[in-house]
Design a protein around this motif. Structure first.
Motif, PDB file in Angstrom:
ATOM      1  N   ASP A   1       0.826  -1.212   0.000  1.00  0.00           N
ATOM      2  CA  ASP A   1       0.000   0.000   0.000  1.00  0.00           C
ATOM      3  C   ASP A   1       0.858   1.258   0.000  1.00  0.00           C
ATOM      4  O   ASP A   1       0.618   2.191  -0.769  1.00  0.00           O
ATOM      5  CB  ASP A   1      -0.946   0.029   1.205  1.00  0.00           C
ATOM      6  N   CYS A   2       1.849   1.300   0.874  1.00  0.00           N
ATOM      7  CA  CYS A   2       2.693   2.497   0.975  1.00  0.00           C
ATOM      8  C   CYS A   2       3.566   2.678  -0.262  1.00  0.00           C
ATOM      9  O   CYS A   2       3.760   3.814  -0.711  1.00  0.00           O
ATOM     10  CB  CYS A   2       3.541   2.449   2.242  1.00  0.00           C
ATOM     11  N   LEU A   3       4.079   1.598  -0.813  1.00  0.00           N
ATOM     12  CA  LEU A   3       4.887   1.722  -2.027  1.00  0.00           C
ATOM     13  C   LEU A   3       4.059   2.237  -3.193  1.00  0.00           C
ATOM     14  O   LEU A   3       4.517   3.067  -3.975  1.00  0.00           O
ATOM     15  CB  LEU A   3       5.527   0.392  -2.403  1.00  0.00           C
ATOM     16  N   THR A   4       2.831   1.765  -3.310  1.00  0.00           N
ATOM     17  CA  THR A   4       2.005   2.160  -4.447  1.00  0.00           C
ATOM     18  C   THR A   4       1.348   3.522  -4.231  1.00  0.00           C
ATOM     19  O   THR A   4       0.933   4.153  -5.198  1.00  0.00           O
ATOM     20  CB  THR A   4       0.935   1.096  -4.760  1.00  0.00           C
ATOM     21  N   ASP A   5       1.268   3.981  -3.000  1.00  0.00           N
ATOM     22  CA  ASP A   5       0.716   5.312  -2.710  1.00  0.00           C
ATOM     23  C   ASP A   5       1.792   6.386  -2.638  1.00  0.00           C
ATOM     24  O   ASP A   5       1.469   7.563  -2.486  1.00  0.00           O
ATOM     25  CB  ASP A   5      -0.044   5.306  -1.369  1.00  0.00           C
ATOM     26  N   SER A   6       3.044   6.004  -2.725  1.00  0.00           N
ATOM     27  CA  SER A   6       4.136   6.961  -2.555  1.00  0.00           C
ATOM     28  C   SER A   6       4.669   7.418  -3.909  1.00  0.00           C
ATOM     29  O   SER A   6       4.290   6.901  -4.955  1.00  0.00           O
ATOM     30  CB  SER A   6       5.261   6.337  -1.734  1.00  0.00           C
ATOM     31  N   ARG A   7       5.586   8.329  -3.836  1.00  0.00           N
ATOM     32  CA  ARG A   7       6.273   8.816  -5.040  1.00  0.00           C
ATOM     33  C   ARG A   7       7.658   8.181  -5.172  1.00  0.00           C
ATOM     34  O   ARG A   7       8.489   8.665  -5.926  1.00  0.00           O
ATOM     35  CB  ARG A   7       6.395  10.327  -4.988  1.00  0.00           C
ATOM     36  N   ILE A   8       7.894   7.110  -4.439  1.00  0.00           N
ATOM     37  CA  ILE A   8       9.197   6.446  -4.489  1.00  0.00           C
ATOM     38  C   ILE A   8       9.358   5.764  -5.844  1.00  0.00           C
ATOM     39  O   ILE A   8       8.567   4.900  -6.205  1.00  0.00           O
ATOM     40  CB  ILE A   8       9.341   5.419  -3.355  1.00  0.00           C
ATOM     41  N   LYS A   9      10.390   6.172  -6.570  1.00  0.00           N
ATOM     42  CA  LYS A   9      10.652   5.578  -7.878  1.00  0.00           C
ATOM     43  C   LYS A   9      11.761   4.545  -7.834  1.00  0.00           C
ATOM     44  O   LYS A   9      11.760   3.593  -8.592  1.00  0.00           O
ATOM     45  CB  LYS A   9      11.003   6.663  -8.889  1.00  0.00           C
ATOM     46  N   TYR A  10      12.735   4.777  -6.937  1.00  0.00           N
ATOM     47  CA  TYR A  10      13.892   3.897  -6.885  1.00  0.00           C
ATOM     48  C   TYR A  10      14.246   3.575  -5.432  1.00  0.00           C
ATOM     49  O   TYR A  10      14.241   4.453  -4.581  1.00  0.00           O
ATOM     50  CB  TYR A  10      15.111   4.560  -7.540  1.00  0.00           C
ATOM     51  N   LEU A  11      14.569   2.318  -5.207  1.00  0.00           N
ATOM     52  CA  LEU A  11      15.059   1.850  -3.913  1.00  0.00           C
ATOM     53  C   LEU A  11      16.439   1.239  -4.119  1.00  0.00           C
ATOM     54  O   LEU A  11      16.708   0.657  -5.176  1.00  0.00           O
ATOM     55  CB  LEU A  11      14.124   0.783  -3.333  1.00  0.00           C
ATOM     56  N   GLN A  12      17.270   1.354  -3.114  1.00  0.00           N
ATOM     57  CA  GLN A  12      18.610   0.770  -3.157  1.00  0.00           C
ATOM     58  C   GLN A  12      18.813  -0.085  -1.921  1.00  0.00           C
ATOM     59  O   GLN A  12      18.525   0.353  -0.812  1.00  0.00           O
ATOM     60  CB  GLN A  12      19.644   1.894  -3.181  1.00  0.00           C
ATOM     61  N   LEU A  13      19.282  -1.310  -2.129  1.00  0.00           N
ATOM     62  CA  LEU A  13      19.536  -2.230  -1.025  1.00  0.00           C
ATOM     63  C   LEU A  13      20.912  -2.853  -1.221  1.00  0.00           C
ATOM     64  O   LEU A  13      21.153  -3.544  -2.211  1.00  0.00           O
ATOM     65  CB  LEU A  13      18.458  -3.315  -0.988  1.00  0.00           C
ATOM     66  N   ASP A  14      21.810  -2.578  -0.292  1.00  0.00           N
ATOM     67  CA  ASP A  14      23.172  -3.092  -0.362  1.00  0.00           C
ATOM     68  C   ASP A  14      23.271  -4.368   0.478  1.00  0.00           C
ATOM     69  O   ASP A  14      23.173  -4.323   1.700  1.00  0.00           O
ATOM     70  CB  ASP A  14      24.157  -2.036   0.151  1.00  0.00           C
ATOM     71  N   LEU A  15      23.451  -5.497  -0.195  1.00  0.00           N
ATOM     72  CA  LEU A  15      23.543  -6.788   0.490  1.00  0.00           C
ATOM     73  C   LEU A  15      24.984  -7.224   0.748  1.00  0.00           C
ATOM     74  O   LEU A  15      25.216  -8.247   1.395  1.00  0.00           O
ATOM     75  CB  LEU A  15      22.852  -7.880  -0.341  1.00  0.00           C
ATOM     76  N   ALA A  16      25.948  -6.463   0.270  1.00  0.00           N
ATOM     77  CA  ALA A  16      27.344  -6.889   0.303  1.00  0.00           C
ATOM     78  C   ALA A  16      27.855  -7.197   1.704  1.00  0.00           C
ATOM     79  O   ALA A  16      28.617  -8.141   1.883  1.00  0.00           O
ATOM     80  CB  ALA A  16      28.223  -5.831  -0.355  1.00  0.00           C
ATOM     81  N   ASP A  17      27.450  -6.435   2.696  1.00  0.00           N
ATOM     82  CA  ASP A  17      27.983  -6.622   4.044  1.00  0.00           C
ATOM     83  C   ASP A  17      26.987  -7.225   5.032  1.00  0.00           C
ATOM     84  O   ASP A  17      27.253  -7.277   6.224  1.00  0.00           O
ATOM     85  CB  ASP A  17      28.504  -5.281   4.586  1.00  0.00           C
ATOM     86  N   ILE A  18      25.844  -7.665   4.535  1.00  0.00           N
ATOM     87  CA  ILE A  18      24.845  -8.254   5.417  1.00  0.00           C
ATOM     88  C   ILE A  18      25.265  -9.677   5.763  1.00  0.00           C
ATOM     89  O   ILE A  18      25.576 -10.475   4.884  1.00  0.00           O
ATOM     90  CB  ILE A  18      23.443  -8.213   4.780  1.00  0.00           C
ATOM     91  N   GLU A  19      25.277  -9.969   7.053  1.00  0.00           N
ATOM     92  CA  GLU A  19      25.767 -11.266   7.530  1.00  0.00           C
ATOM     93  C   GLU A  19      24.749 -12.391   7.377  1.00  0.00           C
ATOM     94  O   GLU A  19      25.112 -13.533   7.134  1.00  0.00           O
ATOM     95  CB  GLU A  19      26.190 -11.135   8.992  1.00  0.00           C
ATOM     96  N   LYS A  20      23.459 -12.077   7.543  1.00  0.00           N
ATOM     97  CA  LYS A  20      22.436 -13.121   7.493  1.00  0.00           C
ATOM     98  C   LYS A  20      21.232 -12.598   6.712  1.00  0.00           C
ATOM     99  O   LYS A  20      20.741 -11.509   6.985  1.00  0.00           O
ATOM    100  CB  LYS A  20      22.020 -13.511   8.913  1.00  0.00           C
ATOM    101  N   ILE A  21      20.770 -13.397   5.750  1.00  0.00           N
ATOM    102  CA  ILE A  21      19.613 -13.024   4.940  1.00  0.00           C
ATOM    103  C   ILE A  21      18.552 -14.108   5.066  1.00  0.00           C
ATOM    104  O   ILE A  21      18.812 -15.272   4.763  1.00  0.00           O
ATOM    105  CB  ILE A  21      19.997 -12.839   3.460  1.00  0.00           C
ATOM    106  N   ASN A  22      17.385 -13.710   5.512  1.00  0.00           N
ATOM    107  CA  ASN A  22      16.240 -14.618   5.526  1.00  0.00           C
ATOM    108  C   ASN A  22      15.702 -14.618   4.094  1.00  0.00           C
ATOM    109  O   ASN A  22      15.060 -13.657   3.664  1.00  0.00           O
ATOM    110  CB  ASN A  22      15.187 -14.135   6.519  1.00  0.00           C
ATOM    111  N   THR A  23      15.993 -15.677   3.353  1.00  0.00           N
ATOM    112  CA  THR A  23      15.653 -15.701   1.927  1.00  0.00           C
ATOM    113  C   THR A  23      14.143 -15.669   1.684  1.00  0.00           C
ATOM    114  O   THR A  23      13.700 -15.085   0.700  1.00  0.00           O
ATOM    115  CB  THR A  23      16.279 -16.915   1.224  1.00  0.00           C
ATOM    116  N   GLU A  24      13.377 -16.284   2.567  1.00  0.00           N
ATOM    117  CA  GLU A  24      11.922 -16.251   2.408  1.00  0.00           C
ATOM    118  C   GLU A  24      11.408 -14.805   2.506  1.00  0.00           C
ATOM    119  O   GLU A  24      10.593 -14.372   1.684  1.00  0.00           O
ATOM    120  CB  GLU A  24      11.252 -17.124   3.476  1.00  0.00           C
ATOM    121  N   ASP A  25      11.897 -14.057   3.485  1.00  0.00           N
ATOM    122  CA  ASP A  25      11.485 -12.664   3.640  1.00  0.00           C
ATOM    123  C   ASP A  25      11.991 -11.805   2.477  1.00  0.00           C
ATOM    124  O   ASP A  25      11.260 -10.955   1.960  1.00  0.00           O
ATOM    125  CB  ASP A  25      11.996 -12.091   4.964  1.00  0.00           C
TER     126      ASP A  25
END
Length: 105
Positions: free
Chosen positions: A57-81
């Motif tokens: 809802d918030c993504l589609t109601d917002s004016r956000i065009k681009y998101l950036q997510l840096d995974l390079a230094d993340i130690e643990k990723i919940n792949t399902e999430d």
């Protein structure tokens, strides 16, 4: 590859649009850390429910065009999430043409 999600390495990070909102994840990527970080970065309203439906809802109601997510230094990723998050971004992009998610890996 979906137009909604673009993967780049650290060396190509300068190709990310300058207006991209950085989703700051410290050590662990999970539903909780994603929702909290994107709500803060995207300046979501106080009534944001911190669940997947509220994110869409918030993504589609917002004016956000681009998101950036840096995974390079993340130690643990919940792949399902992470996969659920990507699915929501893809659905929003398919329906509204935004946002694009730039993933640095």
């Amino acid at each position: 590859m979906s137009q909604a999600i673009i993967y780049v390495n650290k060396n190509d990070a300068d190709s990310i649009p300058k207006q991209a909102i950085n989703i700051n994840i410290e050590d662990e990527l999970s539903k909780e850390t994603l929702l909290t970080s994107i709500a803060k970065a995207g300046d979501f309203p106080a009534y944001f429910g911190h669940n997947w439906d509220a994110l869409w809802d918030c993504l589609t109601d917002s004016r956000i065009k681009y998101l950036q997510l840096d995974l390079a230094d993340i130690e643990k990723i919940n792949t399902e999430d992470f996969n659920m998050f990507k699915s929501i971004v893809e659905d929003a992009y398919r329906d509204f043409g935004q946002p694009q998610l730039w993933v640095i890996g």
